[in-house]
Scaffold this motif. Structure first.
Motif, PDB file in Angstrom:
ATOM      1  N   UNK A 129     -17.433 -50.176   4.651  1.00  0.00           N
ATOM      2  CA  UNK A 129     -18.931 -50.574   5.438  1.00  0.00           C
ATOM      3  C   UNK A 129     -19.862 -50.371   4.410  1.00  0.00           C
ATOM      4  N   UNK A 130     -19.481 -49.706   3.396  1.00  0.00           N
ATOM      5  CA  UNK A 130     -20.863 -49.706   2.325  1.00  0.00           C
ATOM      6  C   UNK A 130     -21.803 -50.212   1.800  1.00  0.00           C
ATOM      7  N   UNK A 131     -22.945 -49.705   1.349  1.00  0.00           N
ATOM      8  CA  UNK A 131     -23.452 -51.021   0.325  1.00  0.00           C
ATOM      9  C   UNK A 131     -22.374 -51.611  -0.678  1.00  0.00           C
ATOM     10  N   UNK A 132     -21.343 -50.267  -1.408  1.00  0.00           N
ATOM     11  CA  UNK A 132     -21.231 -51.540  -2.274  1.00  0.00           C
ATOM     12  C   UNK A 132     -19.751 -52.633  -1.915  1.00  0.00           C
ATOM     13  N   UNK A 133     -19.278 -52.355  -0.135  1.00  0.00           N
ATOM     14  CA  UNK A 133     -18.271 -52.510  -0.098  1.00  0.00           C
ATOM     15  C   UNK A 133     -18.929 -54.210   0.558  1.00  0.00           C
ATOM     16  N   UNK A 134     -19.303 -53.672   1.006  1.00  0.00           N
ATOM     17  CA  UNK A 134     -20.287 -55.592   1.726  1.00  0.00           C
ATOM     18  C   UNK A 134     -20.343 -56.680  -0.017  1.00  0.00           C
ATOM     19  N   UNK A 135     -20.903 -55.935  -0.698  1.00  0.00           N
ATOM     20  CA  UNK A 135     -21.839 -56.446  -1.752  1.00  0.00           C
ATOM     21  C   UNK A 135     -19.975 -57.271  -3.387  1.00  0.00           C
ATOM     22  N   UNK A 136     -19.538 -56.264  -3.005  1.00  0.00           N
ATOM     23  CA  UNK A 136     -17.980 -56.881  -3.384  1.00  0.00           C
ATOM     24  C   UNK A 136     -17.343 -57.591  -2.909  1.00  0.00           C
ATOM     25  N   UNK A 137     -16.800 -57.568  -1.444  1.00  0.00           N
ATOM     26  CA  UNK A 137     -16.453 -58.023   0.016  1.00  0.00           C
ATOM     27  C   UNK A 137     -17.360 -59.545  -0.481  1.00  0.00           C
ATOM     28  N   UNK A 138     -18.190 -59.332  -0.345  1.00  0.00           N
ATOM     29  CA  UNK A 138     -19.550 -60.467  -0.172  1.00  0.00           C
ATOM     30  C   UNK A 138     -18.983 -61.504  -1.863  1.00  0.00           C
ATOM     31  N   UNK A 139     -19.154 -61.250  -2.464  1.00  0.00           N
ATOM     32  CA  UNK A 139     -18.625 -61.845  -4.190  1.00  0.00           C
ATOM     33  C   UNK A 139     -17.685 -62.892  -3.921  1.00  0.00           C
ATOM     34  N   UNK A 140     -16.764 -61.347  -3.444  1.00  0.00           N
ATOM     35  CA  UNK A 140     -15.097 -62.171  -3.506  1.00  0.00           C
ATOM     36  C   UNK A 140     -14.905 -63.408  -2.961  1.00  0.00           C
ATOM     37  N   UNK A 141     -14.852 -63.169  -0.973  1.00  0.00           N
ATOM     38  CA  UNK A 141     -15.116 -63.873  -0.396  1.00  0.00           C
ATOM     39  C   UNK A 141     -15.814 -65.854  -0.537  1.00  0.00           C
ATOM     40  N   UNK A 142     -17.017 -65.547  -1.687  1.00  0.00           N
ATOM     41  CA  UNK A 142     -17.772 -66.271  -2.145  1.00  0.00           C
ATOM     42  C   UNK A 142     -17.258 -67.682  -3.016  1.00  0.00           C
ATOM     43  N   UNK A 143     -16.904 -66.450  -4.607  1.00  0.00           N
ATOM     44  CA  UNK A 143     -16.267 -67.081  -5.433  1.00  0.00           C
ATOM     45  C   UNK A 143     -14.942 -67.853  -5.309  1.00  0.00           C
ATOM     46  N   UNK A 144     -14.331 -66.810  -3.789  1.00  0.00           N
ATOM     47  CA  UNK A 144     -12.511 -66.692  -4.467  1.00  0.00           C
ATOM     48  C   UNK A 144     -12.916 -68.533  -3.216  1.00  0.00           C
ATOM     49  N   UNK A 145     -13.878 -68.702  -2.297  1.00  0.00           N
ATOM     50  CA  UNK A 145     -13.880 -70.261  -1.580  1.00  0.00           C
ATOM     51  C   UNK A 145     -14.347 -71.429  -2.346  1.00  0.00           C
ATOM     52  N   UNK A 146     -15.536 -70.841  -3.359  1.00  0.00           N
ATOM     53  CA  UNK A 146     -15.904 -71.725  -4.702  1.00  0.00           C
ATOM     54  C   UNK A 146     -14.893 -72.022  -5.594  1.00  0.00           C
ATOM     55  N   UNK A 147     -13.543 -71.109  -5.458  1.00  0.00           N
ATOM     56  CA  UNK A 147     -12.784 -71.540  -7.003  1.00  0.00           C
ATOM     57  C   UNK A 147     -11.694 -72.216  -6.137  1.00  0.00           C
TER      58      UNK A 147
END
Length: 199
Positions: free
Chosen positions: A168-186
């Motif tokens: 729930x903290x800002x680092x967790x949000x950023x890491x998960x947003x990057x993960x979901x976006x890049x895995x989708x694009x992959x």
């Protein structure tokens, strides 16, 4: 969609400019040690890239300096910036360094895949693939994380708090947003590959 060469050069110049400015910003409090790390990471990156090009792993059809075998300007600026950024801000504990570098490698691979599928073919894989590149980036950045710990003193680093990466903290949000976006694009990229291969 067509992309003209001047547009690509403008984007690359912007990336180079931001990387140089970012590197100066990171190094300003301890210039000598960060300059050593910058020069070392740039030299290693350039040598490895040249070796891979001459081994026939990949090529760079479009570069800012067209008569060099590799994108020399980009390798001497953008790549060292990622190294300095990691050494400066990665959390102290390896348990939290790994999500930090996961997000970094995912972003780098996103940029590389954009270059790969660009209409102007900024990079052309030959005896190389996305997994090779992904693995190489992990090894490169973790090696320089280790080297940076030996070159740059602890007082010159600003590690992100481990608590920033908790649920729930800002680092967790950023890491998960990057993960979901890049895995989708992959997945999209893999789907294009399957479609083009006729499977």
């Amino acid at each position: 969609m067509t992309v003209s060469l001047p547009v690509v050069w403008a984007v690359e110049l912007l990336a180079v400019t931001l990387s140089v400015a970012g590197s100066f910003w990171i190094a300003k409090q301890h210039v000598r040690t960060y300059a050593v790390l910058y020069a070392f990471s740039a030299a290693v990156g350039i040598v490895l890239c040249l070796a891979f090009v001459y081994a026939g792993f990949y090529s760079f059809p479009v570069k800012l300096v067209p008569y060099t075998p590799i994108p020399l300007v980009e390798m001497a600026t953008i790549i060292p910036f990622f190294v300095l950024f990691g050494v400066k801000y990665s959390p102290e504990s390896w348990a939290w360094k790994l999500p930090f570098y996961f997000a970094t490698v995912q972003l780098i691979m996103l940029f590389e895949l954009i270059a790969l599928v660009s209409p102007l073919s900024l990079i052309d894989y030959k005896k190389w693939d996305v997994w090779d590149s992904y693995t190489a980036w992990w090894l490169y950045l973790l090696f320089f994380e280790w080297m940076g710990g030996k070159i740059v003193p602890r007082k010159a680093r600003s590690p992100l708090a481990a608590s920033s990466f908790r649920y729930g903290r800002w680092g967790w949000v950023i890491v998960h947003a990057i993960a979901m976006t890049t895995v989708f694009l992959a997945g999209v990229y893999a789907g294009w590959g399957l479609r083009d291969s006729g499977l």
